[in-house]
Design an enzyme around this catalytic site. Structure first.
Site, PDB file in Angstrom:
ATOM      1  N   HIS A 118       1.088  -1.068  -0.210  1.00 30.39           N
ATOM      2  CA  HIS A 118       0.472  -0.042  -0.157  1.00 30.39           C
ATOM      3  C   HIS A 118       0.741   0.892  -0.012  1.00 30.39           C
ATOM      4  O   HIS A 118       2.023   0.900   0.115  1.00 30.39           O
ATOM      5  CB  HIS A 118      -0.607  -0.090   1.544  1.00 30.39           C
ATOM      6  CG  HIS A 118       0.086   0.351   2.451  1.00 30.39           C
ATOM      7  ND1 HIS A 118       0.798  -0.863   2.566  1.00 30.39           N
ATOM      8  CD2 HIS A 118       0.196   1.407   3.398  1.00 30.39           C
ATOM      9  CE1 HIS A 118       0.954  -0.890   3.858  1.00 30.39           C
ATOM     10  NE2 HIS A 118       1.384   0.866   4.571  1.00 30.39           N
ATOM     11  N   ASP A 120       0.797   4.695   2.289  1.00 27.99           N
ATOM     12  CA  ASP A 120       0.156   5.142   3.841  1.00 27.99           C
ATOM     13  C   ASP A 120      -0.549   5.990   3.405  1.00 27.99           C
ATOM     14  O   ASP A 120      -1.259   7.059   1.936  1.00 27.99           O
ATOM     15  CB  ASP A 120       0.886   5.838   4.247  1.00 27.99           C
ATOM     16  CG  ASP A 120       1.789   4.772   4.937  1.00 27.99           C
ATOM     17  OD1 ASP A 120       1.274   3.791   5.231  1.00 27.99           O
ATOM     18  OD2 ASP A 120       2.864   5.028   5.522  1.00 27.99           O
ATOM     19  N   HIS A 273       4.754  -0.202  -0.057  1.00 29.86           N
ATOM     20  CA  HIS A 273       5.545  -0.787   0.904  1.00 29.86           C
ATOM     21  C   HIS A 273       4.178  -1.885   1.951  1.00 29.86           C
ATOM     22  O   HIS A 273       3.378  -1.801   1.838  1.00 29.86           O
ATOM     23  CB  HIS A 273       6.205   0.349   1.720  1.00 29.86           C
ATOM     24  CG  HIS A 273       5.282   1.302   2.920  1.00 29.86           C
ATOM     25  ND1 HIS A 273       4.797   2.011   2.880  1.00 29.86           N
ATOM     26  CD2 HIS A 273       4.178   0.538   3.813  1.00 29.86           C
ATOM     27  CE1 HIS A 273       3.468   2.999   3.512  1.00 29.86           C
ATOM     28  NE2 HIS A 273       3.661   1.870   4.653  1.00 29.86           N
ATOM     29  N   ARG A 288       4.822   6.127  14.058  1.00 31.85           N
ATOM     30  CA  ARG A 288       5.473   6.424  13.032  1.00 31.85           C
ATOM     31  C   ARG A 288       4.486   8.066  12.522  1.00 31.85           C
ATOM     32  O   ARG A 288       3.766   8.366  13.053  1.00 31.85           O
ATOM     33  CB  ARG A 288       3.851   5.406  11.226  1.00 31.85           C
ATOM     34  CG  ARG A 288       3.969   6.100  10.471  1.00 31.85           C
ATOM     35  CD  ARG A 288       2.804   4.969   9.562  1.00 31.85           C
ATOM     36  NE  ARG A 288       2.287   5.669   8.990  1.00 31.85           N
ATOM     37  CZ  ARG A 288       1.081   5.036   8.893  1.00 31.85           C
ATOM     38  NH1 ARG A 288       1.345   4.156   8.476  1.00 31.85           N
ATOM     39  NH2 ARG A 288      -0.092   5.680   8.672  1.00 31.85           N
TER      40      ARG A 288
HETATM   41  C1  SIN Z   1       3.245   0.409   7.728  1.00 34.61           C
HETATM   42  O1  SIN Z   1       2.400   0.205   7.274  1.00 34.61           O
HETATM   43  O2  SIN Z   1       3.046   2.192   7.971  1.00 34.61           O
HETATM   44  C2  SIN Z   1       4.030  -0.231   8.367  1.00 34.61           C
HETATM   45  C3  SIN Z   1       5.260  -0.462   8.281  1.00 34.61           C
HETATM   46  C4  SIN Z   1       6.240  -1.856   9.020  1.00 34.61           C
HETATM   47  O3  SIN Z   1       5.520  -1.721   9.920  1.00 34.61           O
HETATM   48  O4  SIN Z   1       7.099  -2.628   9.057  1.00 34.61           O
END
Ligand code: SIN
Length: 297
Positions: A118, A120, A273, A288
Site C-alpha cells: 500500500h 499510506d 510498502h 509513525r
Molecule cells: C506501515 O505500513 O506503515 C507499517 C510498516 C511496518 O510496520 O513495517
C-alpha cells in the site's frame, strides 16, 4: 509543482552528515545527522533533495523523543491523524503506534499494519506525502519492511497495460480489506459510524505525476484500491490484478532490515510498502508520523 512547507531554522549550526545510496532500486542511508537538533536551511534542503532522489531515507541512530520526531516531520508539511484513535500516542496524536505489544490485555498499537502492499492513506482525498517510522523496539528475527518503486513499475509496464489505464481513475477505500486484516486470530477493532464517516471512498488517477519531480508512477495498491472507474467490473479486476503483480516485481524492491534506532522516511507518492511480519511472540514497537500531501493528478 508544490513546495514543501518548511519553517526555517537558519540559525541552527550546520551538521556533518553523508547520504549513501543503497545498492538497490531505491533508498539511501543518512549517517551522522542528529534529528534531536534543529536542521538549518541548507541541511534541510539536502535532506529534502535526497528524499526526492532516493524515495526512502534511512536515518541511522536516532535516539529522539516523540516531540522531536513530530517537529522534524512538520518541516515537510501538515501531519495527518490516523482514524484508529485508540492507537495514537497519549498526548501526541500525530504519532500512530504500530505495535504487536499487548499490556494488561490491551494492544498498544495496530499489530498488522502494512500486511498488504500500500501507499499510506491513499484512501484520503489528500493522501500522504511521506511517512516517518521510528523503531522503538525490534524483534530479534523478522520485522523487515519492503518498498517498491512505482515509478520504475510504471516505466516498465507492458504496452497493453499502459494503454488500458491511460487517463483512468480508480476508487480507494480504507475498508476495502479491513476485515481480512486479522492478527493472531483477532479481528481489527470494529469501526464506529464516526470513523466510517472519516474514511469515505475516494477517487484518484491510476497513474500519478509526482508533484515535485514530475516523474510518473502507478498509484494503485492491493490494500486500498477497489476498482477502476467506467469499465466493466471483470475488466477492472483483471487489470488491477495484473498491475498489483507487476508493481511488486523483485527488481523494483528494496527490503529493509531494521537496526536499533533507525528512522525511515519514505515517499508515498513514489513507493508502495509492505510489512513482512515477525514471529508473534517477539515484540515489535514503532512510532509513525504521516505527512499530508497534495491531491494526486
Ligand atoms: C506501515 O505500513 O506503515 C507499517 C510498516 C511496518 O510496520 O513495517
Amino acid at each position: 509543482m508544490s513546495a514543501v512547507a518548511t519553517s526555517l531554522q537558519t540559525d541552527a549550526a550546520p551538521q556533518r552528515f553523508s547520504v549513501r545510496p543503497f545498492d538497490a532500486p531505491l533508498g539511501a542511508e543518512v549517517i551522522g545527522l542528529d534529528l534531536s537538533q534543529p536542521l538549518n536551511d541548507s541541511d534541510f534542503k539536502r535532506i529534502h533533495q535526497a528524499h526526492l532522489d532516493h524515495g526512502l531515507l534511512v536515518f541511522r541512530d536516532q535516539q529522539i523523543t516523540p516531540q522531536e520526531q513530530i517537529a522534524f516531520s512538520r518541516r515537510f508539511g501538515e501531519l495527518q491523524i490516523h482514524v484508529l484513535k485508540q492507537f495514537l500516542l497519549a498526548g501526541h496524536p500525530e504519532i500512530f503506534i504500530i505495535s504487536n505489544v499487548v499490556e494488561d490485555g490491551k494492544p498498544l498499537g495496530l499489530a498488522d499494519a502494512g500486511k498488504f502492499w500500500h501507499s499510506d492513506l491513499s484512501y484520503k482525498e489528500l493522501p500522504s506525502l511521506g511517512s516517518m517510522l521510528r523503531a522503538i523496539e525490534l524483534p530479534s528475527e523478522g520485522g523487515d519492511t519492503l518498498f517498491a518503486s512505482q515509478q520504475l513499475a510504471y516505466e516498465t509496464l507492458p504496452e497493453h497495460l499502459k494503454k488500458a489505464i491511460e487517463g483512468r481513475r480508480a476508487a480507494h477505500s480504507y475498508t476495502a480489506r479491513y476485515d481480512d486484516e486479522v492478527f493472531a486470530g483477532v479481528q481489527r477493532p470494529k469501526l464506529t459510524p464516526a470513523q466510517l464517516a472519516e474514511v469515505k471512498s475516494v477517487v484518484h488517477p491510476v497513474v500519478r505525476t509526482h508533484p515535485e519531480t514530475g516523474r510518473k508512477g502507478l498509484f494503485v495498491n492491493e490494500n486500498f484500491t477497489t476498482h477502476i472507474l467506467d469499465i466493466p467490473a471483470d475488466e477492472s479486476r483483471q487489470i488491477l490484478s495484473e498491475l498489483f503483480a507487476h508493481s511488486a516485481r523483485p527488481e523494483f524492491i528494496y527490503r529493509h532490515t531494521w537496526q536499533p534506532h533507525d528512522m525511515l522516511f519514505w515517499d508515498n507518492r513514489a513507493l508502495i510498502h509492505l510489512a513482512a511480519g515477525c514471529p508473534q511472540h517477539l515484540r515489535r514497537h514503532m512510532h509513525r508520523t504521516t505527512i499530508q500531501g497534495d491531491a494526486p493528478f
